[in-house]
Motif scaffolding. Structure first.
Motif, PDB file in Angstrom:
ATOM      1  N   LEU A 166       0.702  -1.225  -0.057  1.00 51.85           N
ATOM      2  CA  LEU A 166      -0.101   0.044  -0.134  1.00 51.85           C
ATOM      3  C   LEU A 166       0.797   1.287   0.042  1.00 51.85           C
ATOM      4  N   ASP A 167       2.189   1.227   0.272  1.00 54.56           N
ATOM      5  CA  ASP A 167       3.009   2.369   0.173  1.00 54.56           C
ATOM      6  C   ASP A 167       3.535   2.604  -1.160  1.00 54.56           C
ATOM      7  N   TYR A 168       3.399   1.504  -2.159  1.00 54.86           N
ATOM      8  CA  TYR A 168       3.679   1.760  -3.538  1.00 54.86           C
ATOM      9  C   TYR A 168       3.228   3.156  -4.075  1.00 54.86           C
ATOM     10  N   PRO A 169       4.215   3.857  -4.884  1.00 53.13           N
ATOM     11  CA  PRO A 169       5.322   3.780  -5.284  1.00 53.13           C
ATOM     12  C   PRO A 169       6.701   4.220  -4.361  1.00 53.13           C
ATOM     13  N   LEU A 170       6.202   4.686  -3.387  1.00 52.05           N
ATOM     14  CA  LEU A 170       7.226   5.575  -2.253  1.00 52.05           C
ATOM     15  C   LEU A 170       7.619   6.948  -2.956  1.00 52.05           C
ATOM     16  N   ALA A 171       8.521   7.430  -2.200  1.00 53.76           N
ATOM     17  CA  ALA A 171       8.433   8.996  -2.807  1.00 53.76           C
ATOM     18  C   ALA A 171       9.654   8.824  -3.767  1.00 53.76           C
TER      19      ALA A 171
END
Length: 270
Positions: free
Chosen positions: A18-23
């Motif tokens: 759920l954190d995709y794609p990160l910063a």
């Protein structure tokens, strides 16, 4: 006593779909293993000198690749390269590309998230990260993109300007084989995974009907059959469309050959 399990790499999205794609990196950087050092145009040290100091391949042996989605995050790229056992020294140049937008693929990755995908959109202006990868790094990243073809874009169709004022004549990008996701009432753009999964649920896509996106992602991660069912539904119900990129098969393209400076050769230092 048994040894404690090691914490997963911060760039391993299989453990945090759920954190995709990160910063993405916030400016031009030199990635060295798991650290991203700031680069600024300034004499007298050149980027080649920095690469040489780290025992890394020079610019003349590097291919410019536009990073879409999680590949633009330094920790994700570092994880991919270190897992493959290749050098993790990579110049990352931020910039803006025209006529290209970023949406999502029309399939679910093994990690349970819906990855990013480039699409043609006339007039679009998109902030991007350009990676300069040596041949071993390029092969390593290729191996992590099973749903994509690496293709070549020309600046005459997709003008790109990166930090330092450089305008490459061409560059590579990963184009999604299954096309781009078409969400009702939405133009292609990169969304949070919770938004993507909620939109799929609203569209009646199978195996996305749980209200908790973490449960949906976990279910998709655990079952290739479910992921295949999602892919088939998107194609069958008109929720996938071609990326329409004006591309050609990727050639052997080197940064020094593709480079066209806007105002003389910039110098880089860390």
């Amino acid at each position: 006593m048994p040894r404690a399990a090691r914490d997963p790499s911060p760039g391993d999205l299989a453990h945090r779909p759920l954190d995709y794609p990160l910063a993405p990196v916030g400016g031009p950087r030199l990635l060295v293993d798991d650290r991203a050092h700031v680069l600024r145009p300034r004499r007298p040290r050149t980027l080649d000198a920095l690469l040489r100091a780290h025992g890394a391949a020079p610019l003349a042996r590097r291919t410019p690749v536009l990073a879409i989605g999680s590949n633009a995050a330094g920790e994700v790229l570092a994880h991919k390269l270190s897992r493959s056992g290749v050098s993790a020294v990579v110049p990352l140049l931020t910039g803006v590309v025209r006529n290209l937008a970023v949406g999502h693929t029309a399939y679910v990755a093994r990690g349970g998230y819906v990855p990013a995908a480039p699409v043609h959109r006339t007039g679009a202006r998109t902030r991007v990260v350009l990676q300069l990868l040596d041949d071993d790094q390029l092969a390593a990243v290729d191996a992590t993109e099973p749903g994509y073809d690496r293709v070549e874009l020309a600046a005459r169709h997709y003008p790109l300007v990166v930090a330092g004022g450089f305008r490459p004549t061409g560059f590579h990008v990963y184009a999604a084989r299954d096309g781009a996701l078409v969400l009702p009432g939405r133009a292609p753009r990169l969304l949070r995974q919770s938004e993507v999964l909620a939109s799929l649920r609203a569209a009646g896509v199978p195996h996305t009907d749980h209200e908790d996106p973490a449960d949906v992602a976990a279910g998709l991660t655990s079952s290739a059959e479910r992921r295949d069912a999602v892919r088939a539904h998107l194609a069958r119900h008109g929720l996938a469309r071609p990326h329409r990129l004006r591309a050609r098969p990727a050639t052997r393209l080197r940064w020094t050959e593709a480079l066209r400076p806007a105002a003389g050769p910039a110098r880089w230092r860390r």
